[in-house]
Design a protein around this motif. Structure first.
Motif, mmCIF file in Angstrom:
data_model
loop_
_atom_site.group_PDB
_atom_site.id
_atom_site.type_symbol
_atom_site.label_atom_id
_atom_site.label_comp_id
_atom_site.label_asym_id
_atom_site.label_seq_id
_atom_site.Cartn_x
_atom_site.Cartn_y
_atom_site.Cartn_z
ATOM 1 N N ILE A 161 0.627 -1.497 0.123
ATOM 2 C CA ILE A 161 -0.156 -0.058 0.023
ATOM 3 C C ILE A 161 0.835 1.231 0.074
ATOM 4 O O ILE A 161 1.733 1.204 0.479
ATOM 5 N N THR A 162 0.587 2.547 -0.070
ATOM 6 C CA THR A 162 2.038 3.343 -1.003
ATOM 7 C C THR A 162 0.977 4.147 -0.670
ATOM 8 O O THR A 162 -0.994 4.466 -0.304
ATOM 9 N N GLY A 163 1.424 5.218 -0.217
ATOM 10 C CA GLY A 163 -0.304 6.985 -0.141
ATOM 11 C C GLY A 163 0.364 7.982 0.558
ATOM 12 O O GLY A 163 1.859 8.097 0.693
ATOM 13 N N CYS A 164 -0.316 8.845 1.014
ATOM 14 C CA CYS A 164 0.155 10.276 1.730
ATOM 15 C C CYS A 164 -1.040 10.527 3.166
ATOM 16 O O CYS A 164 -2.257 10.146 2.264
ATOM 17 N N LEU A 165 -0.700 11.184 4.261
ATOM 18 C CA LEU A 165 -1.257 11.669 5.214
ATOM 19 C C LEU A 165 -1.046 13.018 5.183
ATOM 20 O O LEU A 165 0.201 13.103 5.553
ATOM 21 N N PHE A 166 -1.596 13.738 5.041
ATOM 22 C CA PHE A 166 -2.078 14.937 5.421
ATOM 23 C C PHE A 166 -2.603 15.492 6.613
ATOM 24 O O PHE A 166 -4.152 15.032 6.712
ATOM 25 N N GLN A 210 -6.388 11.792 3.833
ATOM 26 C CA GLN A 210 -5.436 10.645 3.523
ATOM 27 C C GLN A 210 -5.852 9.901 1.830
ATOM 28 O O GLN A 210 -7.155 9.615 1.896
ATOM 29 N N ILE A 211 -4.675 9.596 1.415
ATOM 30 C CA ILE A 211 -4.696 9.391 -0.166
ATOM 31 C C ILE A 211 -3.910 7.844 0.271
ATOM 32 O O ILE A 211 -2.783 7.639 0.287
ATOM 33 N N LEU A 212 -4.282 6.451 0.406
ATOM 34 C CA LEU A 212 -4.332 5.147 0.071
ATOM 35 C C LEU A 212 -4.205 4.259 -1.154
ATOM 36 O O LEU A 212 -5.370 4.668 -1.983
ATOM 37 N N GLU A 213 -3.653 3.677 -2.336
ATOM 38 C CA GLU A 213 -3.090 2.836 -2.971
ATOM 39 C C GLU A 213 -2.709 1.809 -2.920
ATOM 40 O O GLU A 213 -1.653 1.504 -1.723
ATOM 41 N N GLY A 214 -3.464 1.106 -3.167
ATOM 42 C CA GLY A 214 -3.163 -0.744 -3.267
ATOM 43 C C GLY A 214 -4.939 -1.622 -3.691
ATOM 44 O O GLY A 214 -4.648 -1.114 -4.350
ATOM 45 N N SER A 215 -4.147 -2.555 -3.734
ATOM 46 C CA SER A 215 -5.026 -4.145 -4.018
ATOM 47 C C SER A 215 -6.544 -3.045 -3.388
ATOM 48 O O SER A 215 -6.812 -2.854 -2.547
ATOM 49 N N GLY A 273 3.805 5.863 -5.328
ATOM 50 C CA GLY A 273 4.472 5.131 -5.361
ATOM 51 C C GLY A 273 5.497 5.108 -4.905
ATOM 52 O O GLY A 273 6.606 3.973 -3.994
ATOM 53 N N VAL A 274 6.300 6.185 -4.286
ATOM 54 C CA VAL A 274 7.716 6.033 -3.326
ATOM 55 C C VAL A 274 7.449 6.535 -1.806
ATOM 56 O O VAL A 274 8.641 6.692 -1.673
ATOM 57 N N PRO A 325 14.162 24.039 4.014
ATOM 58 C CA PRO A 325 15.449 23.629 4.736
ATOM 59 C C PRO A 325 14.797 22.456 5.780
ATOM 60 O O PRO A 325 15.612 21.828 6.077
ATOM 61 N N VAL A 326 13.765 22.797 7.413
ATOM 62 C CA VAL A 326 13.110 22.814 7.600
ATOM 63 C C VAL A 326 11.579 22.369 7.575
ATOM 64 O O VAL A 326 11.181 23.062 7.501
ATOM 65 N N SER A 327 12.210 21.314 6.942
ATOM 66 C CA SER A 327 10.471 20.481 6.721
ATOM 67 C C SER A 327 9.881 19.758 8.009
ATOM 68 O O SER A 327 10.000 19.436 8.862
ATOM 69 N N ARG A 328 8.500 19.928 7.439
ATOM 70 C CA ARG A 328 7.392 19.375 8.901
ATOM 71 C C ARG A 328 7.034 17.770 8.004
ATOM 72 O O ARG A 328 6.050 17.218 7.931
ATOM 73 N N VAL A 329 7.611 17.074 6.525
ATOM 74 C CA VAL A 329 7.347 16.243 6.068
ATOM 75 C C VAL A 329 8.055 14.895 6.797
ATOM 76 O O VAL A 329 9.426 14.671 7.268
ATOM 77 N N LEU A 330 7.495 13.887 6.912
ATOM 78 C CA LEU A 330 7.451 12.674 7.682
ATOM 79 C C LEU A 330 7.907 11.470 6.437
ATOM 80 O O LEU A 330 6.854 11.815 6.250
ATOM 81 N N ILE A 331 8.773 11.537 5.246
ATOM 82 C CA ILE A 331 9.198 10.969 4.289
ATOM 83 C C ILE A 331 8.841 8.875 5.073
ATOM 84 O O ILE A 331 9.967 9.185 5.630
ATOM 85 N N GLY A 332 8.473 8.716 3.529
ATOM 86 C CA GLY A 332 8.697 7.255 3.886
ATOM 87 C C GLY A 332 8.512 6.567 3.352
ATOM 88 O O GLY A 332 8.818 6.347 2.047
#
Length: 147
Positions: free
Chosen positions: A38-43, A51-56, A90-91, A140-147
């Motif tokens: 499953i891939t996606g993002c959570l805001f 949230q956006i989720l991608e998968g079967s 996907g990333v 430079p000071v991001s509040r994103v949490l990359i996964g």
């Protein structure tokens, strides 16, 4: 077959506080999502989730049940569920970002003042989230949490 699910929910404060709870959700999401393709993002804006989720279909249905059972979510609302040709996130097993003033220009571009873009078409919501994550990666000071 690949599906996309977009939902919103309101945050219910846990024992750790909004940012700690958000980080905890991301950490467990990444572990679970990676093993279930499953891939996606959570805001998160400290009061609501988008949230956006991608998968079967099966993977998304199972995850949806888990999320709906999470006491940190109430007023769960599925905005869209559709078949898609490709993954947009996907990333990221789960990319995540917390709303900040740096996002104001993106919100304005989509005509959003205080809430999430839940009244926009699916493609616009996806592009909105991609723009937020891309902006966060460049800060430079991001509040994103990359996964």
């Amino acid at each position: 077959m690949l599906f996309r699910l977009i939902y919103t929910s309101r945050y219910v404060r846990g024992h750790r506080g909004p940012l700690s709870d958000f980080r905890g959700i991301l950490k467990s999401s990444r572990r679970y999502n990676y093993s279930h393709h499953i891939t996606g993002c959570l805001f998160f804006d400290k009061s609501s989730f988008l949230q956006i989720l991608e998968g079967s279909a099966l993977a998304l249905d199972t995850l949806l049940e888990r999320i709906q059972g999470d006491v940190r979510h109430i007023d769960f609302k599925v905005l869209m569920r559709s078949k898609v040709a490709r993954r947009h996130f996907g990333v990221w097993a789960m990319g995540g970002a917390v709303r900040s003033a740096a996002h104001d220009e993106i919100f304005a571009k989509y005509g959003i003042s205080d809430d999430f873009p839940d009244n926009l078409p699916e493609d616009a919501i996806v592009t909105f989230c991609e723009e937020i994550l891309n902006l966060e990666e460049k800060r430079p000071v991001s509040r994103v949490l990359i996964g």
